[in-house]
Design a protein around this motif. Structure first.
Motif, mmCIF file in Angstrom:
data_model
loop_
_atom_site.group_PDB
_atom_site.id
_atom_site.type_symbol
_atom_site.label_atom_id
_atom_site.label_comp_id
_atom_site.label_asym_id
_atom_site.label_seq_id
_atom_site.Cartn_x
_atom_site.Cartn_y
_atom_site.Cartn_z
ATOM 1 N N UNK A 207 24.126 -1.364 -20.113
ATOM 2 C CA UNK A 207 22.722 -1.363 -21.044
ATOM 3 C C UNK A 207 21.585 -0.693 -20.032
ATOM 4 N N UNK A 208 20.840 -0.085 -21.113
ATOM 5 C CA UNK A 208 19.739 0.684 -20.270
ATOM 6 C C UNK A 208 18.554 -0.423 -20.301
ATOM 7 N N UNK A 209 18.313 -0.758 -18.937
ATOM 8 C CA UNK A 209 17.159 -1.931 -18.734
ATOM 9 C C UNK A 209 15.771 -1.187 -18.837
ATOM 10 N N UNK A 210 15.604 -0.037 -18.315
ATOM 11 C CA UNK A 210 14.561 0.650 -18.133
ATOM 12 C C UNK A 210 14.621 2.356 -18.313
ATOM 13 N N UNK A 211 13.677 2.578 -18.973
ATOM 14 C CA UNK A 211 13.618 4.233 -19.249
ATOM 15 C C UNK A 211 12.266 4.744 -19.216
ATOM 16 N N UNK A 227 8.326 5.639 -27.877
ATOM 17 C CA UNK A 227 9.179 5.234 -29.029
ATOM 18 C C UNK A 227 10.492 5.332 -28.588
ATOM 19 N N UNK A 228 10.990 6.715 -27.831
ATOM 20 C CA UNK A 228 12.200 7.161 -27.881
ATOM 21 C C UNK A 228 12.630 5.936 -26.736
ATOM 22 N N UNK A 229 11.883 5.846 -25.757
ATOM 23 C CA UNK A 229 12.325 5.114 -24.541
ATOM 24 C C UNK A 229 12.583 3.663 -25.062
ATOM 25 N N UNK A 230 11.880 3.061 -26.051
ATOM 26 C CA UNK A 230 12.232 1.750 -26.736
ATOM 27 C C UNK A 230 13.368 1.753 -27.361
ATOM 28 N N UNK A 231 13.643 2.934 -28.194
ATOM 29 C CA UNK A 231 14.890 3.032 -28.723
ATOM 30 C C UNK A 231 16.085 3.112 -28.116
ATOM 31 N N UNK A 232 16.012 3.690 -26.773
ATOM 32 C CA UNK A 232 17.138 3.903 -25.710
ATOM 33 C C UNK A 232 17.444 2.472 -25.350
ATOM 34 N N UNK A 236 22.650 0.100 -28.179
ATOM 35 C CA UNK A 236 23.654 -0.499 -27.251
ATOM 36 C C UNK A 236 24.143 0.535 -26.265
ATOM 37 N N UNK A 237 25.165 0.457 -25.526
ATOM 38 C CA UNK A 237 25.837 1.493 -24.622
ATOM 39 C C UNK A 237 26.314 2.729 -25.357
ATOM 40 N N UNK A 238 26.436 2.529 -26.769
ATOM 41 C CA UNK A 238 26.933 3.723 -27.490
ATOM 42 C C UNK A 238 25.789 4.416 -28.309
ATOM 43 N N UNK A 239 24.651 4.372 -27.801
ATOM 44 C CA UNK A 239 23.362 4.850 -28.459
ATOM 45 C C UNK A 239 23.706 6.374 -28.510
ATOM 46 N N UNK A 240 23.326 7.097 -29.543
ATOM 47 C CA UNK A 240 23.599 8.695 -29.937
ATOM 48 C C UNK A 240 22.369 9.104 -29.281
ATOM 49 N N UNK A 273 15.785 16.825 -24.493
ATOM 50 C CA UNK A 273 15.672 15.245 -24.062
ATOM 51 C C UNK A 273 16.950 14.527 -24.149
ATOM 52 N N UNK A 274 17.992 15.220 -24.933
ATOM 53 C CA UNK A 274 19.205 14.629 -24.946
ATOM 54 C C UNK A 274 19.915 15.161 -23.484
ATOM 55 N N UNK A 275 19.588 16.323 -23.157
ATOM 56 C CA UNK A 275 20.286 17.008 -21.888
ATOM 57 C C UNK A 275 19.826 16.120 -20.467
#
Lengths: 286, 160
Positions: A207-211, A227-232, A236-240, A273-275
């Motif tokens: 899990x991503x605990x902090x971003x 917003x993107x940090x919160x979504x990440x 879950x582990x399989x977030x796109x 961002x994805x990269x």
């Protein structure tokens, strides 16, 4: 292409710097490494009757590490920070520095100068914003701290008061299982990035605990993508990660300039961002 | 405001003292007051790299440094990198590999390449491209410059 005339002041104590800034007001400008200021003066975009050169103020050239943060003095040159063992504990800072200009620029350019200059396409303001750094400002009333989230107001505009100097920046340390990345699109290595993303993650298991996600070149300041940090973190582990990139890009309103259109910047924002996230996650897992 | 300031610095191993306006660029002082015209000025705002010199051993744009900032510093220009007889390995490589045509950018390239190879003895080709990206050349097309960087890197690491 020559700067206009000025009087050069080379104090050795921070109190003298503050005194000179108080004495000359708007007529004075702090000169650190000069790698942004001197070109602007050469191009006559800027002219100041008084330059307060802080290179001889020894207290501004220190790097110190405490339990929770690394404090980098304003006059620490980027090339020194690039090699410094304490700075290496702030991986996002260490990774961002090689993206600044060329090595012939980093040899003179300073960490504090770049952050105080607050160019929205430059890397170090984005690092400060991404890591929730604390900006230390010294003025006639003494020292105060400004959160990076409140420091960058617009292009070349900061929350420093008249008469204040950025004296140091404190970069918080992240814990174990963290990873960081800086991704940029630039025409040539060393050019100002057309667009860039800085990312950091801390994993708790899968899990991503902090971003943190911060973008450059898409507005008048570096932009934190909360917003993107919160979504990440919520995902879950399989977030796109493409979805996270789209969430980050959605509110952005990048500008057109001679180097790239707004449409292009908007188009590549999710991908950059994805990269950055992909690389940061990979490092956190390793 | 026209007051001149005395600056003491070491240039190519020699102690120098100059009287300069605060706005005088190190590049101009090297050329006009110290007669070291190997340092070239083109863009004068830090982009082209022609004026690159070493300041306390590190490569820097001498058009982005006021001479007053170099007080007490040790500056090395392309003249100082040239051995009394013949050429340095970098200069030799530039000649061998046709790394120059008109030669205007060459001093900055020689200084940058020398500084980079001194600290990066075994660079990859990609690293050399990055390292040389801070110097613009309008005639060679860069391939000769990169070939020279490769040759100099290989010869310098073989002889060390």
């Amino acid at each position: 292409m020559k700067p206009s005339q000025f009087q050069h002041h080379a104090p050795e104590q921070i109190d003298e710097v503050v005194g000179l800034l108080a004495e000359y007001g708007d007529d004075a400008k702090v000169l650190a490494g000069g790698q942004s200021l001197i070109p602007m003066m050469a191009l006559r975009m800027a002219a100041y009757p008084h330059l307060v050169d802080i290179a001889r103020v020894a207290s501004l050239s220190t790097i110190s590490a405490s339990a929770g943060a690394v404090r980098v003095g304003a006059m620490v040159r980027q090339s020194r920070a690039e090699r410094d063992a304490s700075v290496a504990k702030v991986p996002l800072l260490a990774k961002a520095i090689p993206h600044i200009g060329h090595f012939q620029i980093r040899s003179r350019g300073t960490v504090g100068g770049s952050i105080a200059h607050a160019d929205p396409a430059s890397e170090l303001p984005a690092v400060a914003l991404a890591l929730d750094a604390r900006i230390e400002a010294t003025g006639p009333g003494g020292v105060r701290h400004i959160d990076a989230s409140e420091f960058f107001l617009s292009t070349w505009q900061t929350a420093l008061d008249d008469g204040e100097i950025l004296s140091a920046v404190e970069f918080p340390l992240w814990g174990a299982n963290s990873g960081f990345a800086v991704e940029e699109i630039a025409r040539r290595k060393g050019d100002f990035a057309l667009i860039g993303a800085l990312a950091g993650v801390t994993l708790d298991g899968a899990r991503v605990a902090r971003a943190c996600i911060t973008m450059i070149g898409v507005g008048s300041t570096p932009i934190r993508c909360h917003d993107a940090e919160a979504a990440l973190i919520a995902g879950g582990a399989d977030t796109d990660l493409d979805d996270i990139g789209r969430i980050a890009a959605a509110p952005l309103t990048p500008a057109d300039d001679v180097h790239a259109s707004a449409e292009y910047r908007q188009h590549v924002s999710p991908a950059i961002v994805r990269r950055a996230l992909t690389a940061a996650l990979k490092e956190a897992r390793s | 405001m026209n007051d001149r300031t005395r600056v003491q610095l070491t240039v190519n191993g020699q102690r120098e003292q100059v009287e300069v306006e605060p706005r005088a660029l190190l590049a101009d002082v090297l050329r006009d007051q110290l007669g070291l015209t190997g340092t070239h000025l083109a863009c004068e705002h830090g982009v082209c790299g022609a004026c690159t010199v070493l300041i306390d051993g590190e490569a820097a744009r001498s058009c982005l440094v006021f001479a007053v900032q170099a007080e007490g510093a040790s500056v090395t220009t392309v003249e100082g990198l040239t051995p009394p007889d013949g050429l340095s390995p970098v200069q030799e490589a530039m000649r061998d590999c046709h790394g120059l045509q008109c030669g205007f950018c060459t001093p900055g390239i020689v200084v940058s390449m020398t500084a980079y190879l001194d600290t990066h003895p075994n660079p990859t080709d990609a690293e050399l491209r990055d390292a040389m990206s801070g110097n613009l050349c309008r005639c060679t097309g860069y391939q000769g410059i990169l070939a020279a960087a490769r040759q100099a890197a290989d010869r310098m690491s073989a002889s060390s």
